[in-house]
Design an enzyme around this catalytic site. Structure first.
Site, short mmCIF file in Angstrom:
data_model
loop_
_atom_site.label_atom_id
_atom_site.label_comp_id
_atom_site.label_asym_id
_atom_site.label_seq_id
_atom_site.Cartn_x
_atom_site.Cartn_y
_atom_site.Cartn_z
N LYS A 1 1.00 -1.15 -0.14
CA LYS A 1 0.19 -0.16 -0.35
C LYS A 1 1.29 1.07 -0.05
CE LYS A 1 -3.49 -1.96 2.93
NZ LYS A 1 -4.54 -1.92 3.92
N GLY B 1 -7.97 4.96 -0.31
CA GLY B 1 -9.35 4.50 -1.78
C GLY B 1 -8.34 3.64 -2.21
N GLU C 1 -11.84 3.60 10.47
CA GLU C 1 -11.65 2.86 8.73
C GLU C 1 -11.19 1.42 9.75
OE1 GLU C 1 -12.35 4.42 5.04
OE2 GLU C 1 -11.07 3.74 5.36
N ASN D 1 -10.21 8.20 8.65
CA ASN D 1 -10.17 9.74 7.10
C ASN D 1 -10.94 10.82 8.72
OD1 ASN D 1 -10.49 8.05 5.41
ND2 ASN D 1 -12.49 7.31 5.94
N ARG E 1 -11.96 13.70 8.57
CA ARG E 1 -13.13 14.80 7.29
C ARG E 1 -14.98 14.10 8.43
NH1 ARG E 1 -11.38 11.05 3.18
NH2 ARG E 1 -13.30 9.32 3.19
C1 MV4 Z 1 -7.20 -4.25 2.49
C2 MV4 Z 1 -7.32 -5.64 2.42
C3 MV4 Z 1 -7.13 -6.64 2.68
N1 MV4 Z 1 -6.43 -6.73 3.59
N2 MV4 Z 1 -5.72 -4.13 3.50
C4 MV4 Z 1 -8.81 -0.58 0.41
C5 MV4 Z 1 -8.58 0.89 0.09
C6 MV4 Z 1 -7.70 0.99 1.65
N3 MV4 Z 1 -8.48 2.13 2.58
C7 MV4 Z 1 -8.20 -0.41 1.83
N4 MV4 Z 1 -8.53 -1.40 1.43
C8 MV4 Z 1 -8.17 -2.83 1.49
N5 MV4 Z 1 -7.03 -2.99 2.14
C9 MV4 Z 1 -5.41 -5.65 3.28
N6 MV4 Z 1 -4.56 -6.50 4.72
C10 MV4 Z 1 -8.81 -5.26 1.22
C11 MV4 Z 1 -8.95 -3.41 1.28
C12 MV4 Z 1 -10.06 -3.58 -0.09
C13 MV4 Z 1 -11.24 -3.01 0.33
C14 MV4 Z 1 -11.02 -1.75 1.29
C15 MV4 Z 1 -12.15 -1.12 2.31
C16 MV4 Z 1 -13.25 -1.36 1.40
C17 MV4 Z 1 -13.42 -1.98 -0.08
C18 MV4 Z 1 -11.95 -2.99 -0.23
C19 MV4 Z 1 -12.20 -3.38 -1.50
C20 MV4 Z 1 -11.17 -3.97 -2.17
C21 MV4 Z 1 -9.99 -3.51 -0.89
#
Ligand code: MV4
Length: 459
Positions: free
Chosen positions: A158, A164, A275, A290, A292
């Site tokens: 990441k 996002g 979140e 977040n 905001r």
């Molecule tokens: C993750 C995850 C699975 N494992 N982290 C997507 C947006 C960002 N804020 C973090 N996200 C994710 N992080 C780990 N370690 C899966 C997601 C993710 C996701 C998270 C929240 C809402 C929708 C999502 C859709 C795909 C992946």
């Protein structure tokens, strides 16, 4: 209390802030781009200033333009809404220098939480459960391989400056890591100007659950419960609800306590959202904060009765929170559908002129929108045209209420996501509350299969 607030935003959220200001007896200043000259936020603000051309980089994203408008009109505070400059530590800092109150957390808190690797460290220290992962940014393939091997695949890369979903890569085997590290770094550099990335253990198809908090300048922090935001596509939320069927009262109390302690630990003030991912065993893992007001805040307003925007304004003015944790109750169930100007099949944007606009009312229905008959949805900004939010005594009533509201909504001239929402609400897994972040992918895949089998059958 403030005498005049400048709203550095457009669309429904600019109107939402105007509602709060009017109820509090505060004058408002709208800023607008040349594309928004005739919009409702301009009409209903006490004063308005054109801050530039349609392109947001030269208008809504311009700190000098927004600050000049505040100086000229003598506004004593700026509400940034969401998007645009809402999480700009720089704007918050410049406001401080100009003695204009920024309605949000302190600049150093925005900066800390905007760096996802620093935020992870701060949250871990404050006792918030985080996923196993790298201690900070990972700067070489060798280190990345070592960390990934220790975590076990799959892992996720990441962007430190991310959020996002941009600059994210899932890695399922050691052989993919080198390439993913490079592409994630390049993507992050291009999107945020900062290429740093970190690594976490990857959770398959988690739920996305977030806690709303409020903190004042007198050390009081409360949580307003959670929202479930698992129904999203390409990191754009489509439907949010609260409470989450996956969160028991006991879990809410525990996680609520955790986020309140964490907010105190970083001296968080104003409204914020923590979140989390929730795995299939009900474990929570911190994702990000977040800093905001969020699009989906009305869900929480419905179940708690707290006016979050008014609280934001009071907090920024130095007043105490109007509620204590013990006074906050979670009543019934709320659902929000984001009505976007887009093709419900292809998701292609569908800007244009709305020729007819009508949304039914009735018990437990709220519509936050800038739209009206003969208004224009410009192509330059996000595609949100309306938020329909309902409240019912329980989830079943809320679902029925949302269905009848969407069925009786008339929006002509543009395509909207309403048909998609009706499909979500009719899905047996949705109705049963079996949600996760893979929900939309499945729904779309099933629809495509149905289309392939028989065009006539697909509704
Ligand atoms: C993750 C995850 C699975 N494992 N982290 C997507 C947006 C960002 N804020 C973090 N996200 C994710 N992080 C780990 N370690 C899966 C997601 C993710 C996701 C998270 C929240 C809402 C929708 C999502 C859709 C795909 C992946």
């Amino acid at each position: 209390m403030f005498k005049k607030i400048l709203i550095a935003n457009r669309g429904e959220i600019a109107l939402r802030v105007i509602y709060a200001c009017r109820e509090l007896g505060i004058k408002t200043v709208a800023v607008y781009s040349e594309a928004d000259e005739n919009s409702l936020h301009v009409r209903f603000a006490d004063e308005d200033v054109c801050i530039g051309p349609a392109k947001s980089a030269d208008s809504y994203l311009s700190v000098p333009a927004v600050l000049s408008a505040a100086e000229i009109t003598g506004a004593d505070a700026i509400h940034p809404g969401y998007g645009f400059l809402a999480e700009s530590a720089y704007l918050a800092e410049v406001c401080e220098a100009c003695h204009i109150k920024f309605i949000g957390p302190a600049p150093n808190v925005i900066r800390l939480l905007g760096d996802k690797a620093r935020a992870r460290r701060a949250m871990k220290k404050a006792g918030v459960p985080i996923l196993p992962g790298s201690d900070g940014p990972v700067d070489s393939e060798e280190k990345a391989q070592k960390i990934a091997k220790d975590l076990g695949f799959p892992v996720i890369i990441k962007a430190v400056a991310g959020g996002g979903g941009r600059g994210m890569r899932v890695i399922r085997a050691a052989g993919e890591l080198a390439k993913s590290l490079k592409t994630a770094t390049r993507e992050a550099e291009a999107a945020f100007g900062v290429g740093d990335v970190y690594i976490e253990k990857f959770v398959e198809n988690p739920r996305h659950i977030e806690f709303q908090i409020l903190g004042d300048h007198h050390g009081a922090v409360v949580h307003l419960g959670e929202r479930e935001c698992s129904i999203q596509r390409r990191h754009q939320k489509l439907l949010e609800e609260g409470p989450s069927v996956a969160v028991t009262e006991k879990m809410r109390r525990r996680m609520g306590g955790v986020v309140v302690d964490a907010a105190r630990a970083v001296q968080y003030t104003n409204a914020g959202t923590f979140e989390f991912l929730m795995d299939d065993k009900g474990n929570f893992f911190f994702l990000e904060v977040n800093t905001r007001i969020q699009v989906e805040h009305p869900v929480t307003e419905f179940i708690t009765g707290v006016d979050i925007v008014k609280e934001q304004i009071r907090i920024a003015a130095g007043e105490r929170l109007s509620v204590r944790q013990g006074d906050i109750t979670f009543d019934g169930h709320s659902i929000e559908c984001r009505i976007n100007a887009e093709d419900p099949e292809t998701f292609a944007p569908s800007p244009g002129v709305i020729h007819a606009f009508s949304v039914p009312g009735g018990p437990g229905v709220r519509v936050d929108t800038f739209a009206h008959s003969e208004c224009t949805v410009p192509p330059y900004y996000d595609s949100l045209v309306a938020k329909i939010i309902v409240h019912g005594r329980d989830r079943q009533e809320a679902i029925a209420r949302m269905r009848r509201t969407l069925e009786m909504t008339v929006i002509e001239g543009i395509k909207t996501s309403i048909p998609l929402h009706l499909r979500i609400l009719a899905d047996p897994e949705f109705v049963a509350g079996r949600l996760n972040t893979g929900f939309m992918e499945r729904l779309i895949a099933e629809k495509n299969t149905a289309n392939g089998d028989s065009l006539a059958e697909a509704v």
